[in-house]
Design a protein around this motif. Structure first.
Motif, mmCIF file in Angstrom:
data_model
loop_
_atom_site.group_PDB
_atom_site.id
_atom_site.type_symbol
_atom_site.label_atom_id
_atom_site.label_comp_id
_atom_site.label_asym_id
_atom_site.label_seq_id
_atom_site.Cartn_x
_atom_site.Cartn_y
_atom_site.Cartn_z
ATOM 1 N N SER A 167 -28.165 -13.002 40.858
ATOM 2 C CA SER A 167 -28.468 -11.570 40.826
ATOM 3 C C SER A 167 -27.661 -10.820 39.763
ATOM 4 O O SER A 167 -28.001 -9.704 39.400
ATOM 5 C CB SER A 167 -28.195 -10.942 42.199
ATOM 6 N N VAL A 168 -26.598 -11.447 39.274
ATOM 7 C CA VAL A 168 -25.786 -10.804 38.241
ATOM 8 C C VAL A 168 -26.614 -10.574 36.981
ATOM 9 O O VAL A 168 -26.492 -9.550 36.298
ATOM 10 C CB VAL A 168 -24.552 -11.673 37.918
ATOM 11 N N ASP A 169 -27.509 -11.527 36.672
ATOM 12 C CA ASP A 169 -28.286 -11.448 35.434
ATOM 13 C C ASP A 169 -29.692 -10.895 35.634
ATOM 14 O O ASP A 169 -30.198 -10.187 34.785
ATOM 15 C CB ASP A 169 -28.383 -12.839 34.796
ATOM 16 N N ARG A 170 -30.334 -11.206 36.764
ATOM 17 C CA ARG A 170 -31.723 -10.781 36.958
ATOM 18 C C ARG A 170 -31.991 -10.444 38.411
ATOM 19 O O ARG A 170 -32.763 -11.085 39.096
ATOM 20 C CB ARG A 170 -32.683 -11.864 36.474
ATOM 21 N N ALA A 171 -31.327 -9.414 38.864
ATOM 22 C CA ALA A 171 -31.430 -9.034 40.276
ATOM 23 C C ALA A 171 -32.849 -8.626 40.652
ATOM 24 O O ALA A 171 -33.322 -8.941 41.740
ATOM 25 C CB ALA A 171 -30.471 -7.886 40.575
ATOM 26 N N SER A 172 -33.541 -7.925 39.759
ATOM 27 C CA SER A 172 -34.845 -7.388 40.116
ATOM 28 C C SER A 172 -35.890 -8.469 40.334
ATOM 29 O O SER A 172 -36.933 -8.210 40.930
ATOM 30 C CB SER A 172 -35.320 -6.424 39.016
ATOM 31 N N ARG A 173 -35.649 -9.691 39.864
ATOM 32 C CA ARG A 173 -36.630 -10.766 40.001
ATOM 33 C C ARG A 173 -36.441 -11.581 41.282
ATOM 34 O O ARG A 173 -37.200 -12.508 41.538
ATOM 35 C CB ARG A 173 -36.539 -11.702 38.795
ATOM 36 N N LEU A 174 -35.455 -11.284 42.043
ATOM 37 C CA LEU A 174 -35.114 -12.118 43.198
ATOM 38 C C LEU A 174 -35.461 -11.464 44.530
ATOM 39 O O LEU A 174 -35.083 -11.976 45.575
ATOM 40 C CB LEU A 174 -33.606 -12.449 43.179
ATOM 41 N N ARG A 175 -36.156 -10.356 44.509
ATOM 42 C CA ARG A 175 -36.392 -9.617 45.743
ATOM 43 C C ARG A 175 -37.263 -10.401 46.716
ATOM 44 O O ARG A 175 -37.096 -10.320 47.920
ATOM 45 C CB ARG A 175 -37.011 -8.259 45.425
ATOM 46 N N GLY A 176 -38.231 -11.184 46.200
ATOM 47 C CA GLY A 176 -39.084 -11.983 47.073
ATOM 48 C C GLY A 176 -38.296 -13.050 47.810
ATOM 49 O O GLY A 176 -38.476 -13.250 49.019
ATOM 50 N N GLU A 177 -37.407 -13.744 47.109
ATOM 51 C CA GLU A 177 -36.574 -14.773 47.744
ATOM 52 C C GLU A 177 -35.643 -14.151 48.782
ATOM 53 O O GLU A 177 -35.433 -14.717 49.855
ATOM 54 C CB GLU A 177 -35.767 -15.511 46.684
ATOM 55 N N LEU A 178 -35.079 -13.011 48.451
ATOM 56 C CA LEU A 178 -34.185 -12.340 49.397
ATOM 57 C C LEU A 178 -34.945 -11.903 50.645
ATOM 58 O O LEU A 178 -34.429 -12.031 51.760
ATOM 59 C CB LEU A 178 -33.528 -11.137 48.725
ATOM 60 N N GLN A 246 -27.700 -3.889 46.049
ATOM 61 C CA GLN A 246 -27.355 -4.106 44.640
ATOM 62 C C GLN A 246 -28.619 -4.224 43.786
ATOM 63 O O GLN A 246 -28.669 -3.705 42.666
ATOM 64 C CB GLN A 246 -26.513 -5.374 44.503
ATOM 65 N N MET A 247 -29.620 -4.904 44.334
ATOM 66 C CA MET A 247 -30.880 -5.040 43.596
ATOM 67 C C MET A 247 -31.572 -3.691 43.431
ATOM 68 O O MET A 247 -32.131 -3.387 42.368
ATOM 69 C CB MET A 247 -31.802 -6.025 44.323
ATOM 70 N N VAL A 248 -31.536 -2.884 44.498
ATOM 71 C CA VAL A 248 -32.143 -1.550 44.416
ATOM 72 C C VAL A 248 -31.415 -0.705 43.375
ATOM 73 O O VAL A 248 -32.039 0.005 42.570
ATOM 74 C CB VAL A 248 -32.127 -0.867 45.795
ATOM 75 N N ASP A 249 -30.077 -0.775 43.378
ATOM 76 C CA ASP A 249 -29.299 -0.020 42.391
ATOM 77 C C ASP A 249 -29.593 -0.493 40.970
ATOM 78 O O ASP A 249 -29.712 0.325 40.040
ATOM 79 C CB ASP A 249 -27.796 -0.170 42.679
ATOM 80 N N ALA A 250 -29.689 -1.834 40.803
ATOM 81 C CA ALA A 250 -29.988 -2.360 39.466
ATOM 82 C C ALA A 250 -31.366 -1.917 39.009
ATOM 83 O O ALA A 250 -31.561 -1.567 37.837
ATOM 84 C CB ALA A 250 -29.903 -3.897 39.484
ATOM 85 N N ARG A 251 -32.315 -1.916 39.931
ATOM 86 C CA ARG A 251 -33.659 -1.463 39.580
ATOM 87 C C ARG A 251 -33.656 0.025 39.212
ATOM 88 O O ARG A 251 -34.324 0.443 38.257
ATOM 89 C CB ARG A 251 -34.594 -1.699 40.770
ATOM 90 N N ALA A 252 -32.898 0.818 39.963
ATOM 91 C CA ALA A 252 -32.808 2.251 39.658
ATOM 92 C C ALA A 252 -32.166 2.490 38.299
ATOM 93 O O ALA A 252 -32.597 3.366 37.540
ATOM 94 C CB ALA A 252 -32.015 2.967 40.751
ATOM 95 N N GLU A 254 -32.269 0.420 35.758
ATOM 96 C CA GLU A 254 -33.258 0.054 34.749
ATOM 97 C C GLU A 254 -34.262 1.185 34.552
ATOM 98 O O GLU A 254 -34.647 1.504 33.412
ATOM 99 C CB GLU A 254 -33.976 -1.230 35.163
ATOM 100 N N MET A 255 -34.719 1.766 35.648
ATOM 101 C CA MET A 255 -35.670 2.866 35.551
ATOM 102 C C MET A 255 -35.050 4.075 34.859
ATOM 103 O O MET A 255 -35.692 4.726 34.021
ATOM 104 C CB MET A 255 -36.156 3.243 36.945
ATOM 105 N N ASN A 256 -33.802 4.377 35.191
ATOM 106 C CA ASN A 256 -33.126 5.516 34.555
ATOM 107 C C ASN A 256 -32.950 5.292 33.057
ATOM 108 O O ASN A 256 -33.121 6.220 32.248
ATOM 109 C CB ASN A 256 -31.764 5.751 35.207
ATOM 110 N N ALA A 257 -32.598 4.054 32.692
ATOM 111 C CA ALA A 257 -32.440 3.757 31.265
ATOM 112 C C ALA A 257 -33.770 3.899 30.530
ATOM 113 O O ALA A 257 -33.825 4.432 29.409
ATOM 114 C CB ALA A 257 -31.882 2.342 31.091
ATOM 115 N N ALA A 258 -34.854 3.416 31.157
ATOM 116 C CA ALA A 258 -36.171 3.537 30.522
ATOM 117 C C ALA A 258 -36.593 4.999 30.394
ATOM 118 O O ALA A 258 -37.123 5.420 29.345
ATOM 119 C CB ALA A 258 -37.202 2.751 31.338
ATOM 120 N N MET A 259 -36.349 5.786 31.459
ATOM 121 C CA MET A 259 -36.708 7.208 31.398
ATOM 122 C C MET A 259 -35.877 7.947 30.356
ATOM 123 O O MET A 259 -36.386 8.841 29.663
ATOM 124 C CB MET A 259 -36.507 7.838 32.779
#
Length: 319
Positions: A167-178, A246-252, A254-259
């Motif tokens: 999750s350190v490198d790609r947290a947003s891709r692991l939500r299904g496994e979690l 942590q995944m939710v925060d990382a996703r947020a 990413e969204m903030n950076a894109a916006m």
């Protein structure tokens, strides 16, 4: 009355020697006890159990949907336990129920699907060796069910460790496994927690045929072992919740950076669009309309304005 066809049936002597029972209607010899393991789908099982005990016991042992529980009834004990599903092509968290009726001379167990702990006990009896009392048989079955839960929980711990590392490198891709780990943990805990309470209660009370001191000690050890597994599940659930946050925060982030990037791009092109739109209106009097270098001057001005805006955004820390 037609007797059901047992999956396993053994007479056990007082010395622990087991012999196969071919006909359930035969009388049990003096001393020892009989263990009969039945399939819930057998059409003769309910009536036979009702004759050996009573309809209340038969209803408890034949019920399709059960949760771990314990109830003293007449001269025996109704006990419902669960074990992980280790059958091929099955999910371990899809737990299999084992229903028991225990007296001083008879143990009846029923199941809908195969349980490895019961199969192992039957193999042990087929070799001629068995627990010497019904209480010892219950202890052995509870220990077998608990022992097979430990590898499943260890695998869950390994999975959550691996997810935390990745999750350190790609947290947003692991939500299904979690989500799958959290579902498994919730399902296992739903049955293990009441089963822990039942074994703890059996180890403290004189419950019918399980009143022997050594049996209570064994049940207490099994209950402690199961309590540790429940604590492990609680820990996995807490770690899963933290990792999900942590995944939710990382996703947020990413969204903030894109916006922010989109906002900066829009801010850079807003004055450029205004300038080109102003110079593109179809009216007379526009400066440079007949000057051959006017277009180059406008382009240079736009580039300078865009460069100045980018420099200012970088100075503000927005880029």
């Amino acid at each position: 009355m037609a007797a059901p066809k047992p999956i396993h049936a053994y007479d056990v002597s007082e010395t622990g020697v087991a012999s196969v029972v071919s006909d359930l209607n035969t009388a049990l010899s003096e001393g020892g006890y009989r263990w009969v393991h039945l399939d819930l789908s057998d059409p003769n099982a309910f009536d036979w159990i009702s004759e050996q005990a009573d309809p209340v016991v038969a209803d408890a042992l034949m019920r399709a949907d059960t949760r771990p529980r314990m109830a003293e009834h007449a001269d025996g004990l109704i006990l419902i336990m669960r074990g992980v599903n280790l059958n091929p092509n099955s999910d371990p968290e899809d737990m299999v129920s084992l229903r028991l009726w225990v007296t001083d001379r008879l143990v009846i167990t029923t199941r809908l699907r195969r349980l490895m702990a019961v199969s192992e006990m039957a193999e042990q009896m087929a070799r001629g060796s068995a627990p010497t009392t019904p209480a010892d048989l219950v202890c052995a079955l509870s220990q077998g069910l608990t022992a097979r839960m430990e590898p499943v929980l260890e695998a869950l711990v390994d999975e959550i460790d691996d997810l935390e590392e990745r999750s350190v490198d790609r947290a947003s891709r692991l939500r299904g496994e979690l989500a799958e780990i959290r579902r498994t943990t919730i399902t296992l805990r739903r049955y293990l927690a009441p089963q822990r309470d039942i074994l703890a209660r059996l180890s403290l009370e004189d419950a019918g045929p399980l009143h022997h001191p050594h049996v209570r000690v064994t049940l207490r050890e099994t209950a402690d072992r199961l309590a540790r597994l429940v604590e492990e599940l609680d820990m996995i659930r807490e770690r899963s919740s933290i990792l999900n946050d942590q995944m939710v925060d990382a996703r947020a982030e990413e969204m903030n950076a894109a916006m922010l990037l989109l906002s900066v791009v829009a801010a850079v092109f807003l004055p450029l669009g205004f300038l080109t739109g102003l110079l593109g209106i179809n009216v007379g009097g526009l400066p440079g309309a007949h000057w051959p270098y006017a277009f180059a001057l406008v382009c240079a001005s736009c580039l300078g304005l865009a460069g100045g805006l980018v420099w200012w955004f970088r100075r503000k820390g927005w880029l």
